[in-house]
Scaffold this motif. Structure first.
Motif, PDB file in Angstrom:
ATOM      1  N   TYR A  91       0.659  -1.729  -0.118  1.00  0.00           N
ATOM      2  CA  TYR A  91       0.030  -0.379  -0.208  1.00  0.00           C
ATOM      3  C   TYR A  91       0.334   0.703  -0.042  1.00  0.00           C
ATOM      4  O   TYR A  91       1.492   1.709   1.050  1.00  0.00           O
ATOM      5  CB  TYR A  91      -1.035  -0.004   1.352  1.00  0.00           C
ATOM      6  CG  TYR A  91      -1.453  -0.825   1.351  1.00  0.00           C
ATOM      7  CD1 TYR A  91      -2.646  -1.695   0.746  1.00  0.00           C
ATOM      8  CD2 TYR A  91      -2.184  -2.282   2.075  1.00  0.00           C
ATOM      9  CE1 TYR A  91      -3.910  -2.268   0.579  1.00  0.00           C
ATOM     10  CE2 TYR A  91      -2.685  -3.414   2.218  1.00  0.00           C
ATOM     11  CZ  TYR A  91      -3.074  -3.534   1.320  1.00  0.00           C
ATOM     12  OH  TYR A  91      -4.185  -4.101   1.678  1.00  0.00           O
ATOM     13  N   ALA A  92       1.247   2.067  -1.381  1.00  0.00           N
ATOM     14  CA  ALA A  92       2.130   3.311  -1.238  1.00  0.00           C
ATOM     15  C   ALA A  92       0.957   4.416  -0.315  1.00  0.00           C
ATOM     16  O   ALA A  92       0.054   4.244  -0.272  1.00  0.00           O
ATOM     17  CB  ALA A  92       1.887   3.529  -2.605  1.00  0.00           C
ATOM     18  N   ALA A  93       1.463   5.021  -0.405  1.00  0.00           N
ATOM     19  CA  ALA A  93       1.081   6.804   0.038  1.00  0.00           C
ATOM     20  C   ALA A  93       0.065   6.606  -0.027  1.00  0.00           C
ATOM     21  O   ALA A  93      -0.690   7.760   1.018  1.00  0.00           O
ATOM     22  CB  ALA A  93       2.435   7.835   1.162  1.00  0.00           C
TER      23      ALA A  93
END
Length: 280
Positions: free
Chosen positions: A99-101
């Motif tokens: 989960y990227a920012a």
């Protein structure tokens, strides 16, 4: 056996396997492995040329008041167990690998996700389907293996891969039980001796339901009421969330039981959630 954290590295390795015509099995887990998980691994090794096990405690399927922080973890032990079984690859990403920012996409299976456990855990199944959609895209498995204990989850995932044309086949494997009958779960470690003793009634109720049905009773209400009465009388520590008999695909309650219908039970013992079920 390799342990890899980066999705891109996993995809590269699996692409080579696919180029060689090898089939890939995936066993998604949150780690803290037990014999139930290992039964899925063994079946994947039988059915597929290569087996990948993912180990990721997925934060999006936990509600704010649930046990994300305390969920049991032991990656070193898990790696040793899987190496002994002959697993080819472990995918053990960190949260930022999944989960990227700026991550903002949710995959949700309408209808099925709002029933049963979804009624009191409204965001749980969308967390499961979202992470599994990502895992299926990363690993590209021909077959993916899940346990019958989490029956609703498996049916939801079967619907998701059908709806989204994801080219993996969901394989549901039977419940594996402790010697005393309790369905194996990583959360069983939370139970006190007294809680565990009272929780054994779930497997006893599976047997009772089977006996009543085989004795000629085909009305679900009678069987469910009998089970509830037994739990309330003999296991007062258990808080019943639901006890129901449903159609195996729609998860809608049935009146008269047909072959293939499913008894589903969810209870809480303190803060510990337990599932059990039986396919008639």
């Amino acid at each position: 056996m390799l342990v890899i954290q980066e999705p891109a590295n996993i995809k590269e390795m699996i692409s080579h396997w696919k180029e060689d015509g090898q089939t890939v099995g995936l066993v998604p887990t949150m780690g803290f492995l037990h014999a139930g998980h290992l039964s899925l691994v063994k079946e994947s090794i039988i059915q597929c040329d290569r087996t990948v096990v993912s180990i990721f405690v997925n934060p999006t399927q936990f509600s704010p008041n649930e046990d994300l922080a305390s969920y049991p973890r032991d990656l070193d032990k898990d790696v040793a167990l899987l190496d002994k079984e002959g697993v080819d690859l472990i995918f053990a990403p960190h949260e930022e690998n999944m989960y990227a920012a700026d991550f903002c996409t949710i995959v949700e299976v309408g209808g099925l996700s709002q029933k049963l456990a979804g009624q009191h855990r409204p965001t749980h199944f969308q967390g499961v389907t979202t992470v599994c959609a990502k895992l299926f895209n990363i690993v590209q498995p021909d077959k993916s293996f899940f346990g019958q204990k989490d029956y609703q989850q498996t049916i939801i995932l079967q619907q998701m891969v059908k709806d989204l044309n994801i080219p993996t086949r969901i394989i549901m494997m039977p419940i594996i039980r402790e010697p005393d009958g309790l369905a194996m779960s990583s959360r069983n470690t939370y139970l006190s001796p007294d809680q565990r003793k009272q929780s054994l009634i779930l497997s006893q109720m599976v047997k009772l339901a089977q006996e009543i049905y085989q004795g000629g009773e085909e009305y679900s209400e009678y069987i469910c009421q009998k089970i509830k009465q037994q739990i309330q009388q003999y296991s007062p520590l258990l808080e019943i969330k639901y006890i129901t008999i449903v159609d195996p695909l729609t998860l809608e309650p049935v009146n008269k039981i047909s072959k293939g219908d499913v008894l589903l039970m969810e209870v809480y013992v303190g803060r510990t959630r337990l599932y059990d079920n039986h396919i008639f």
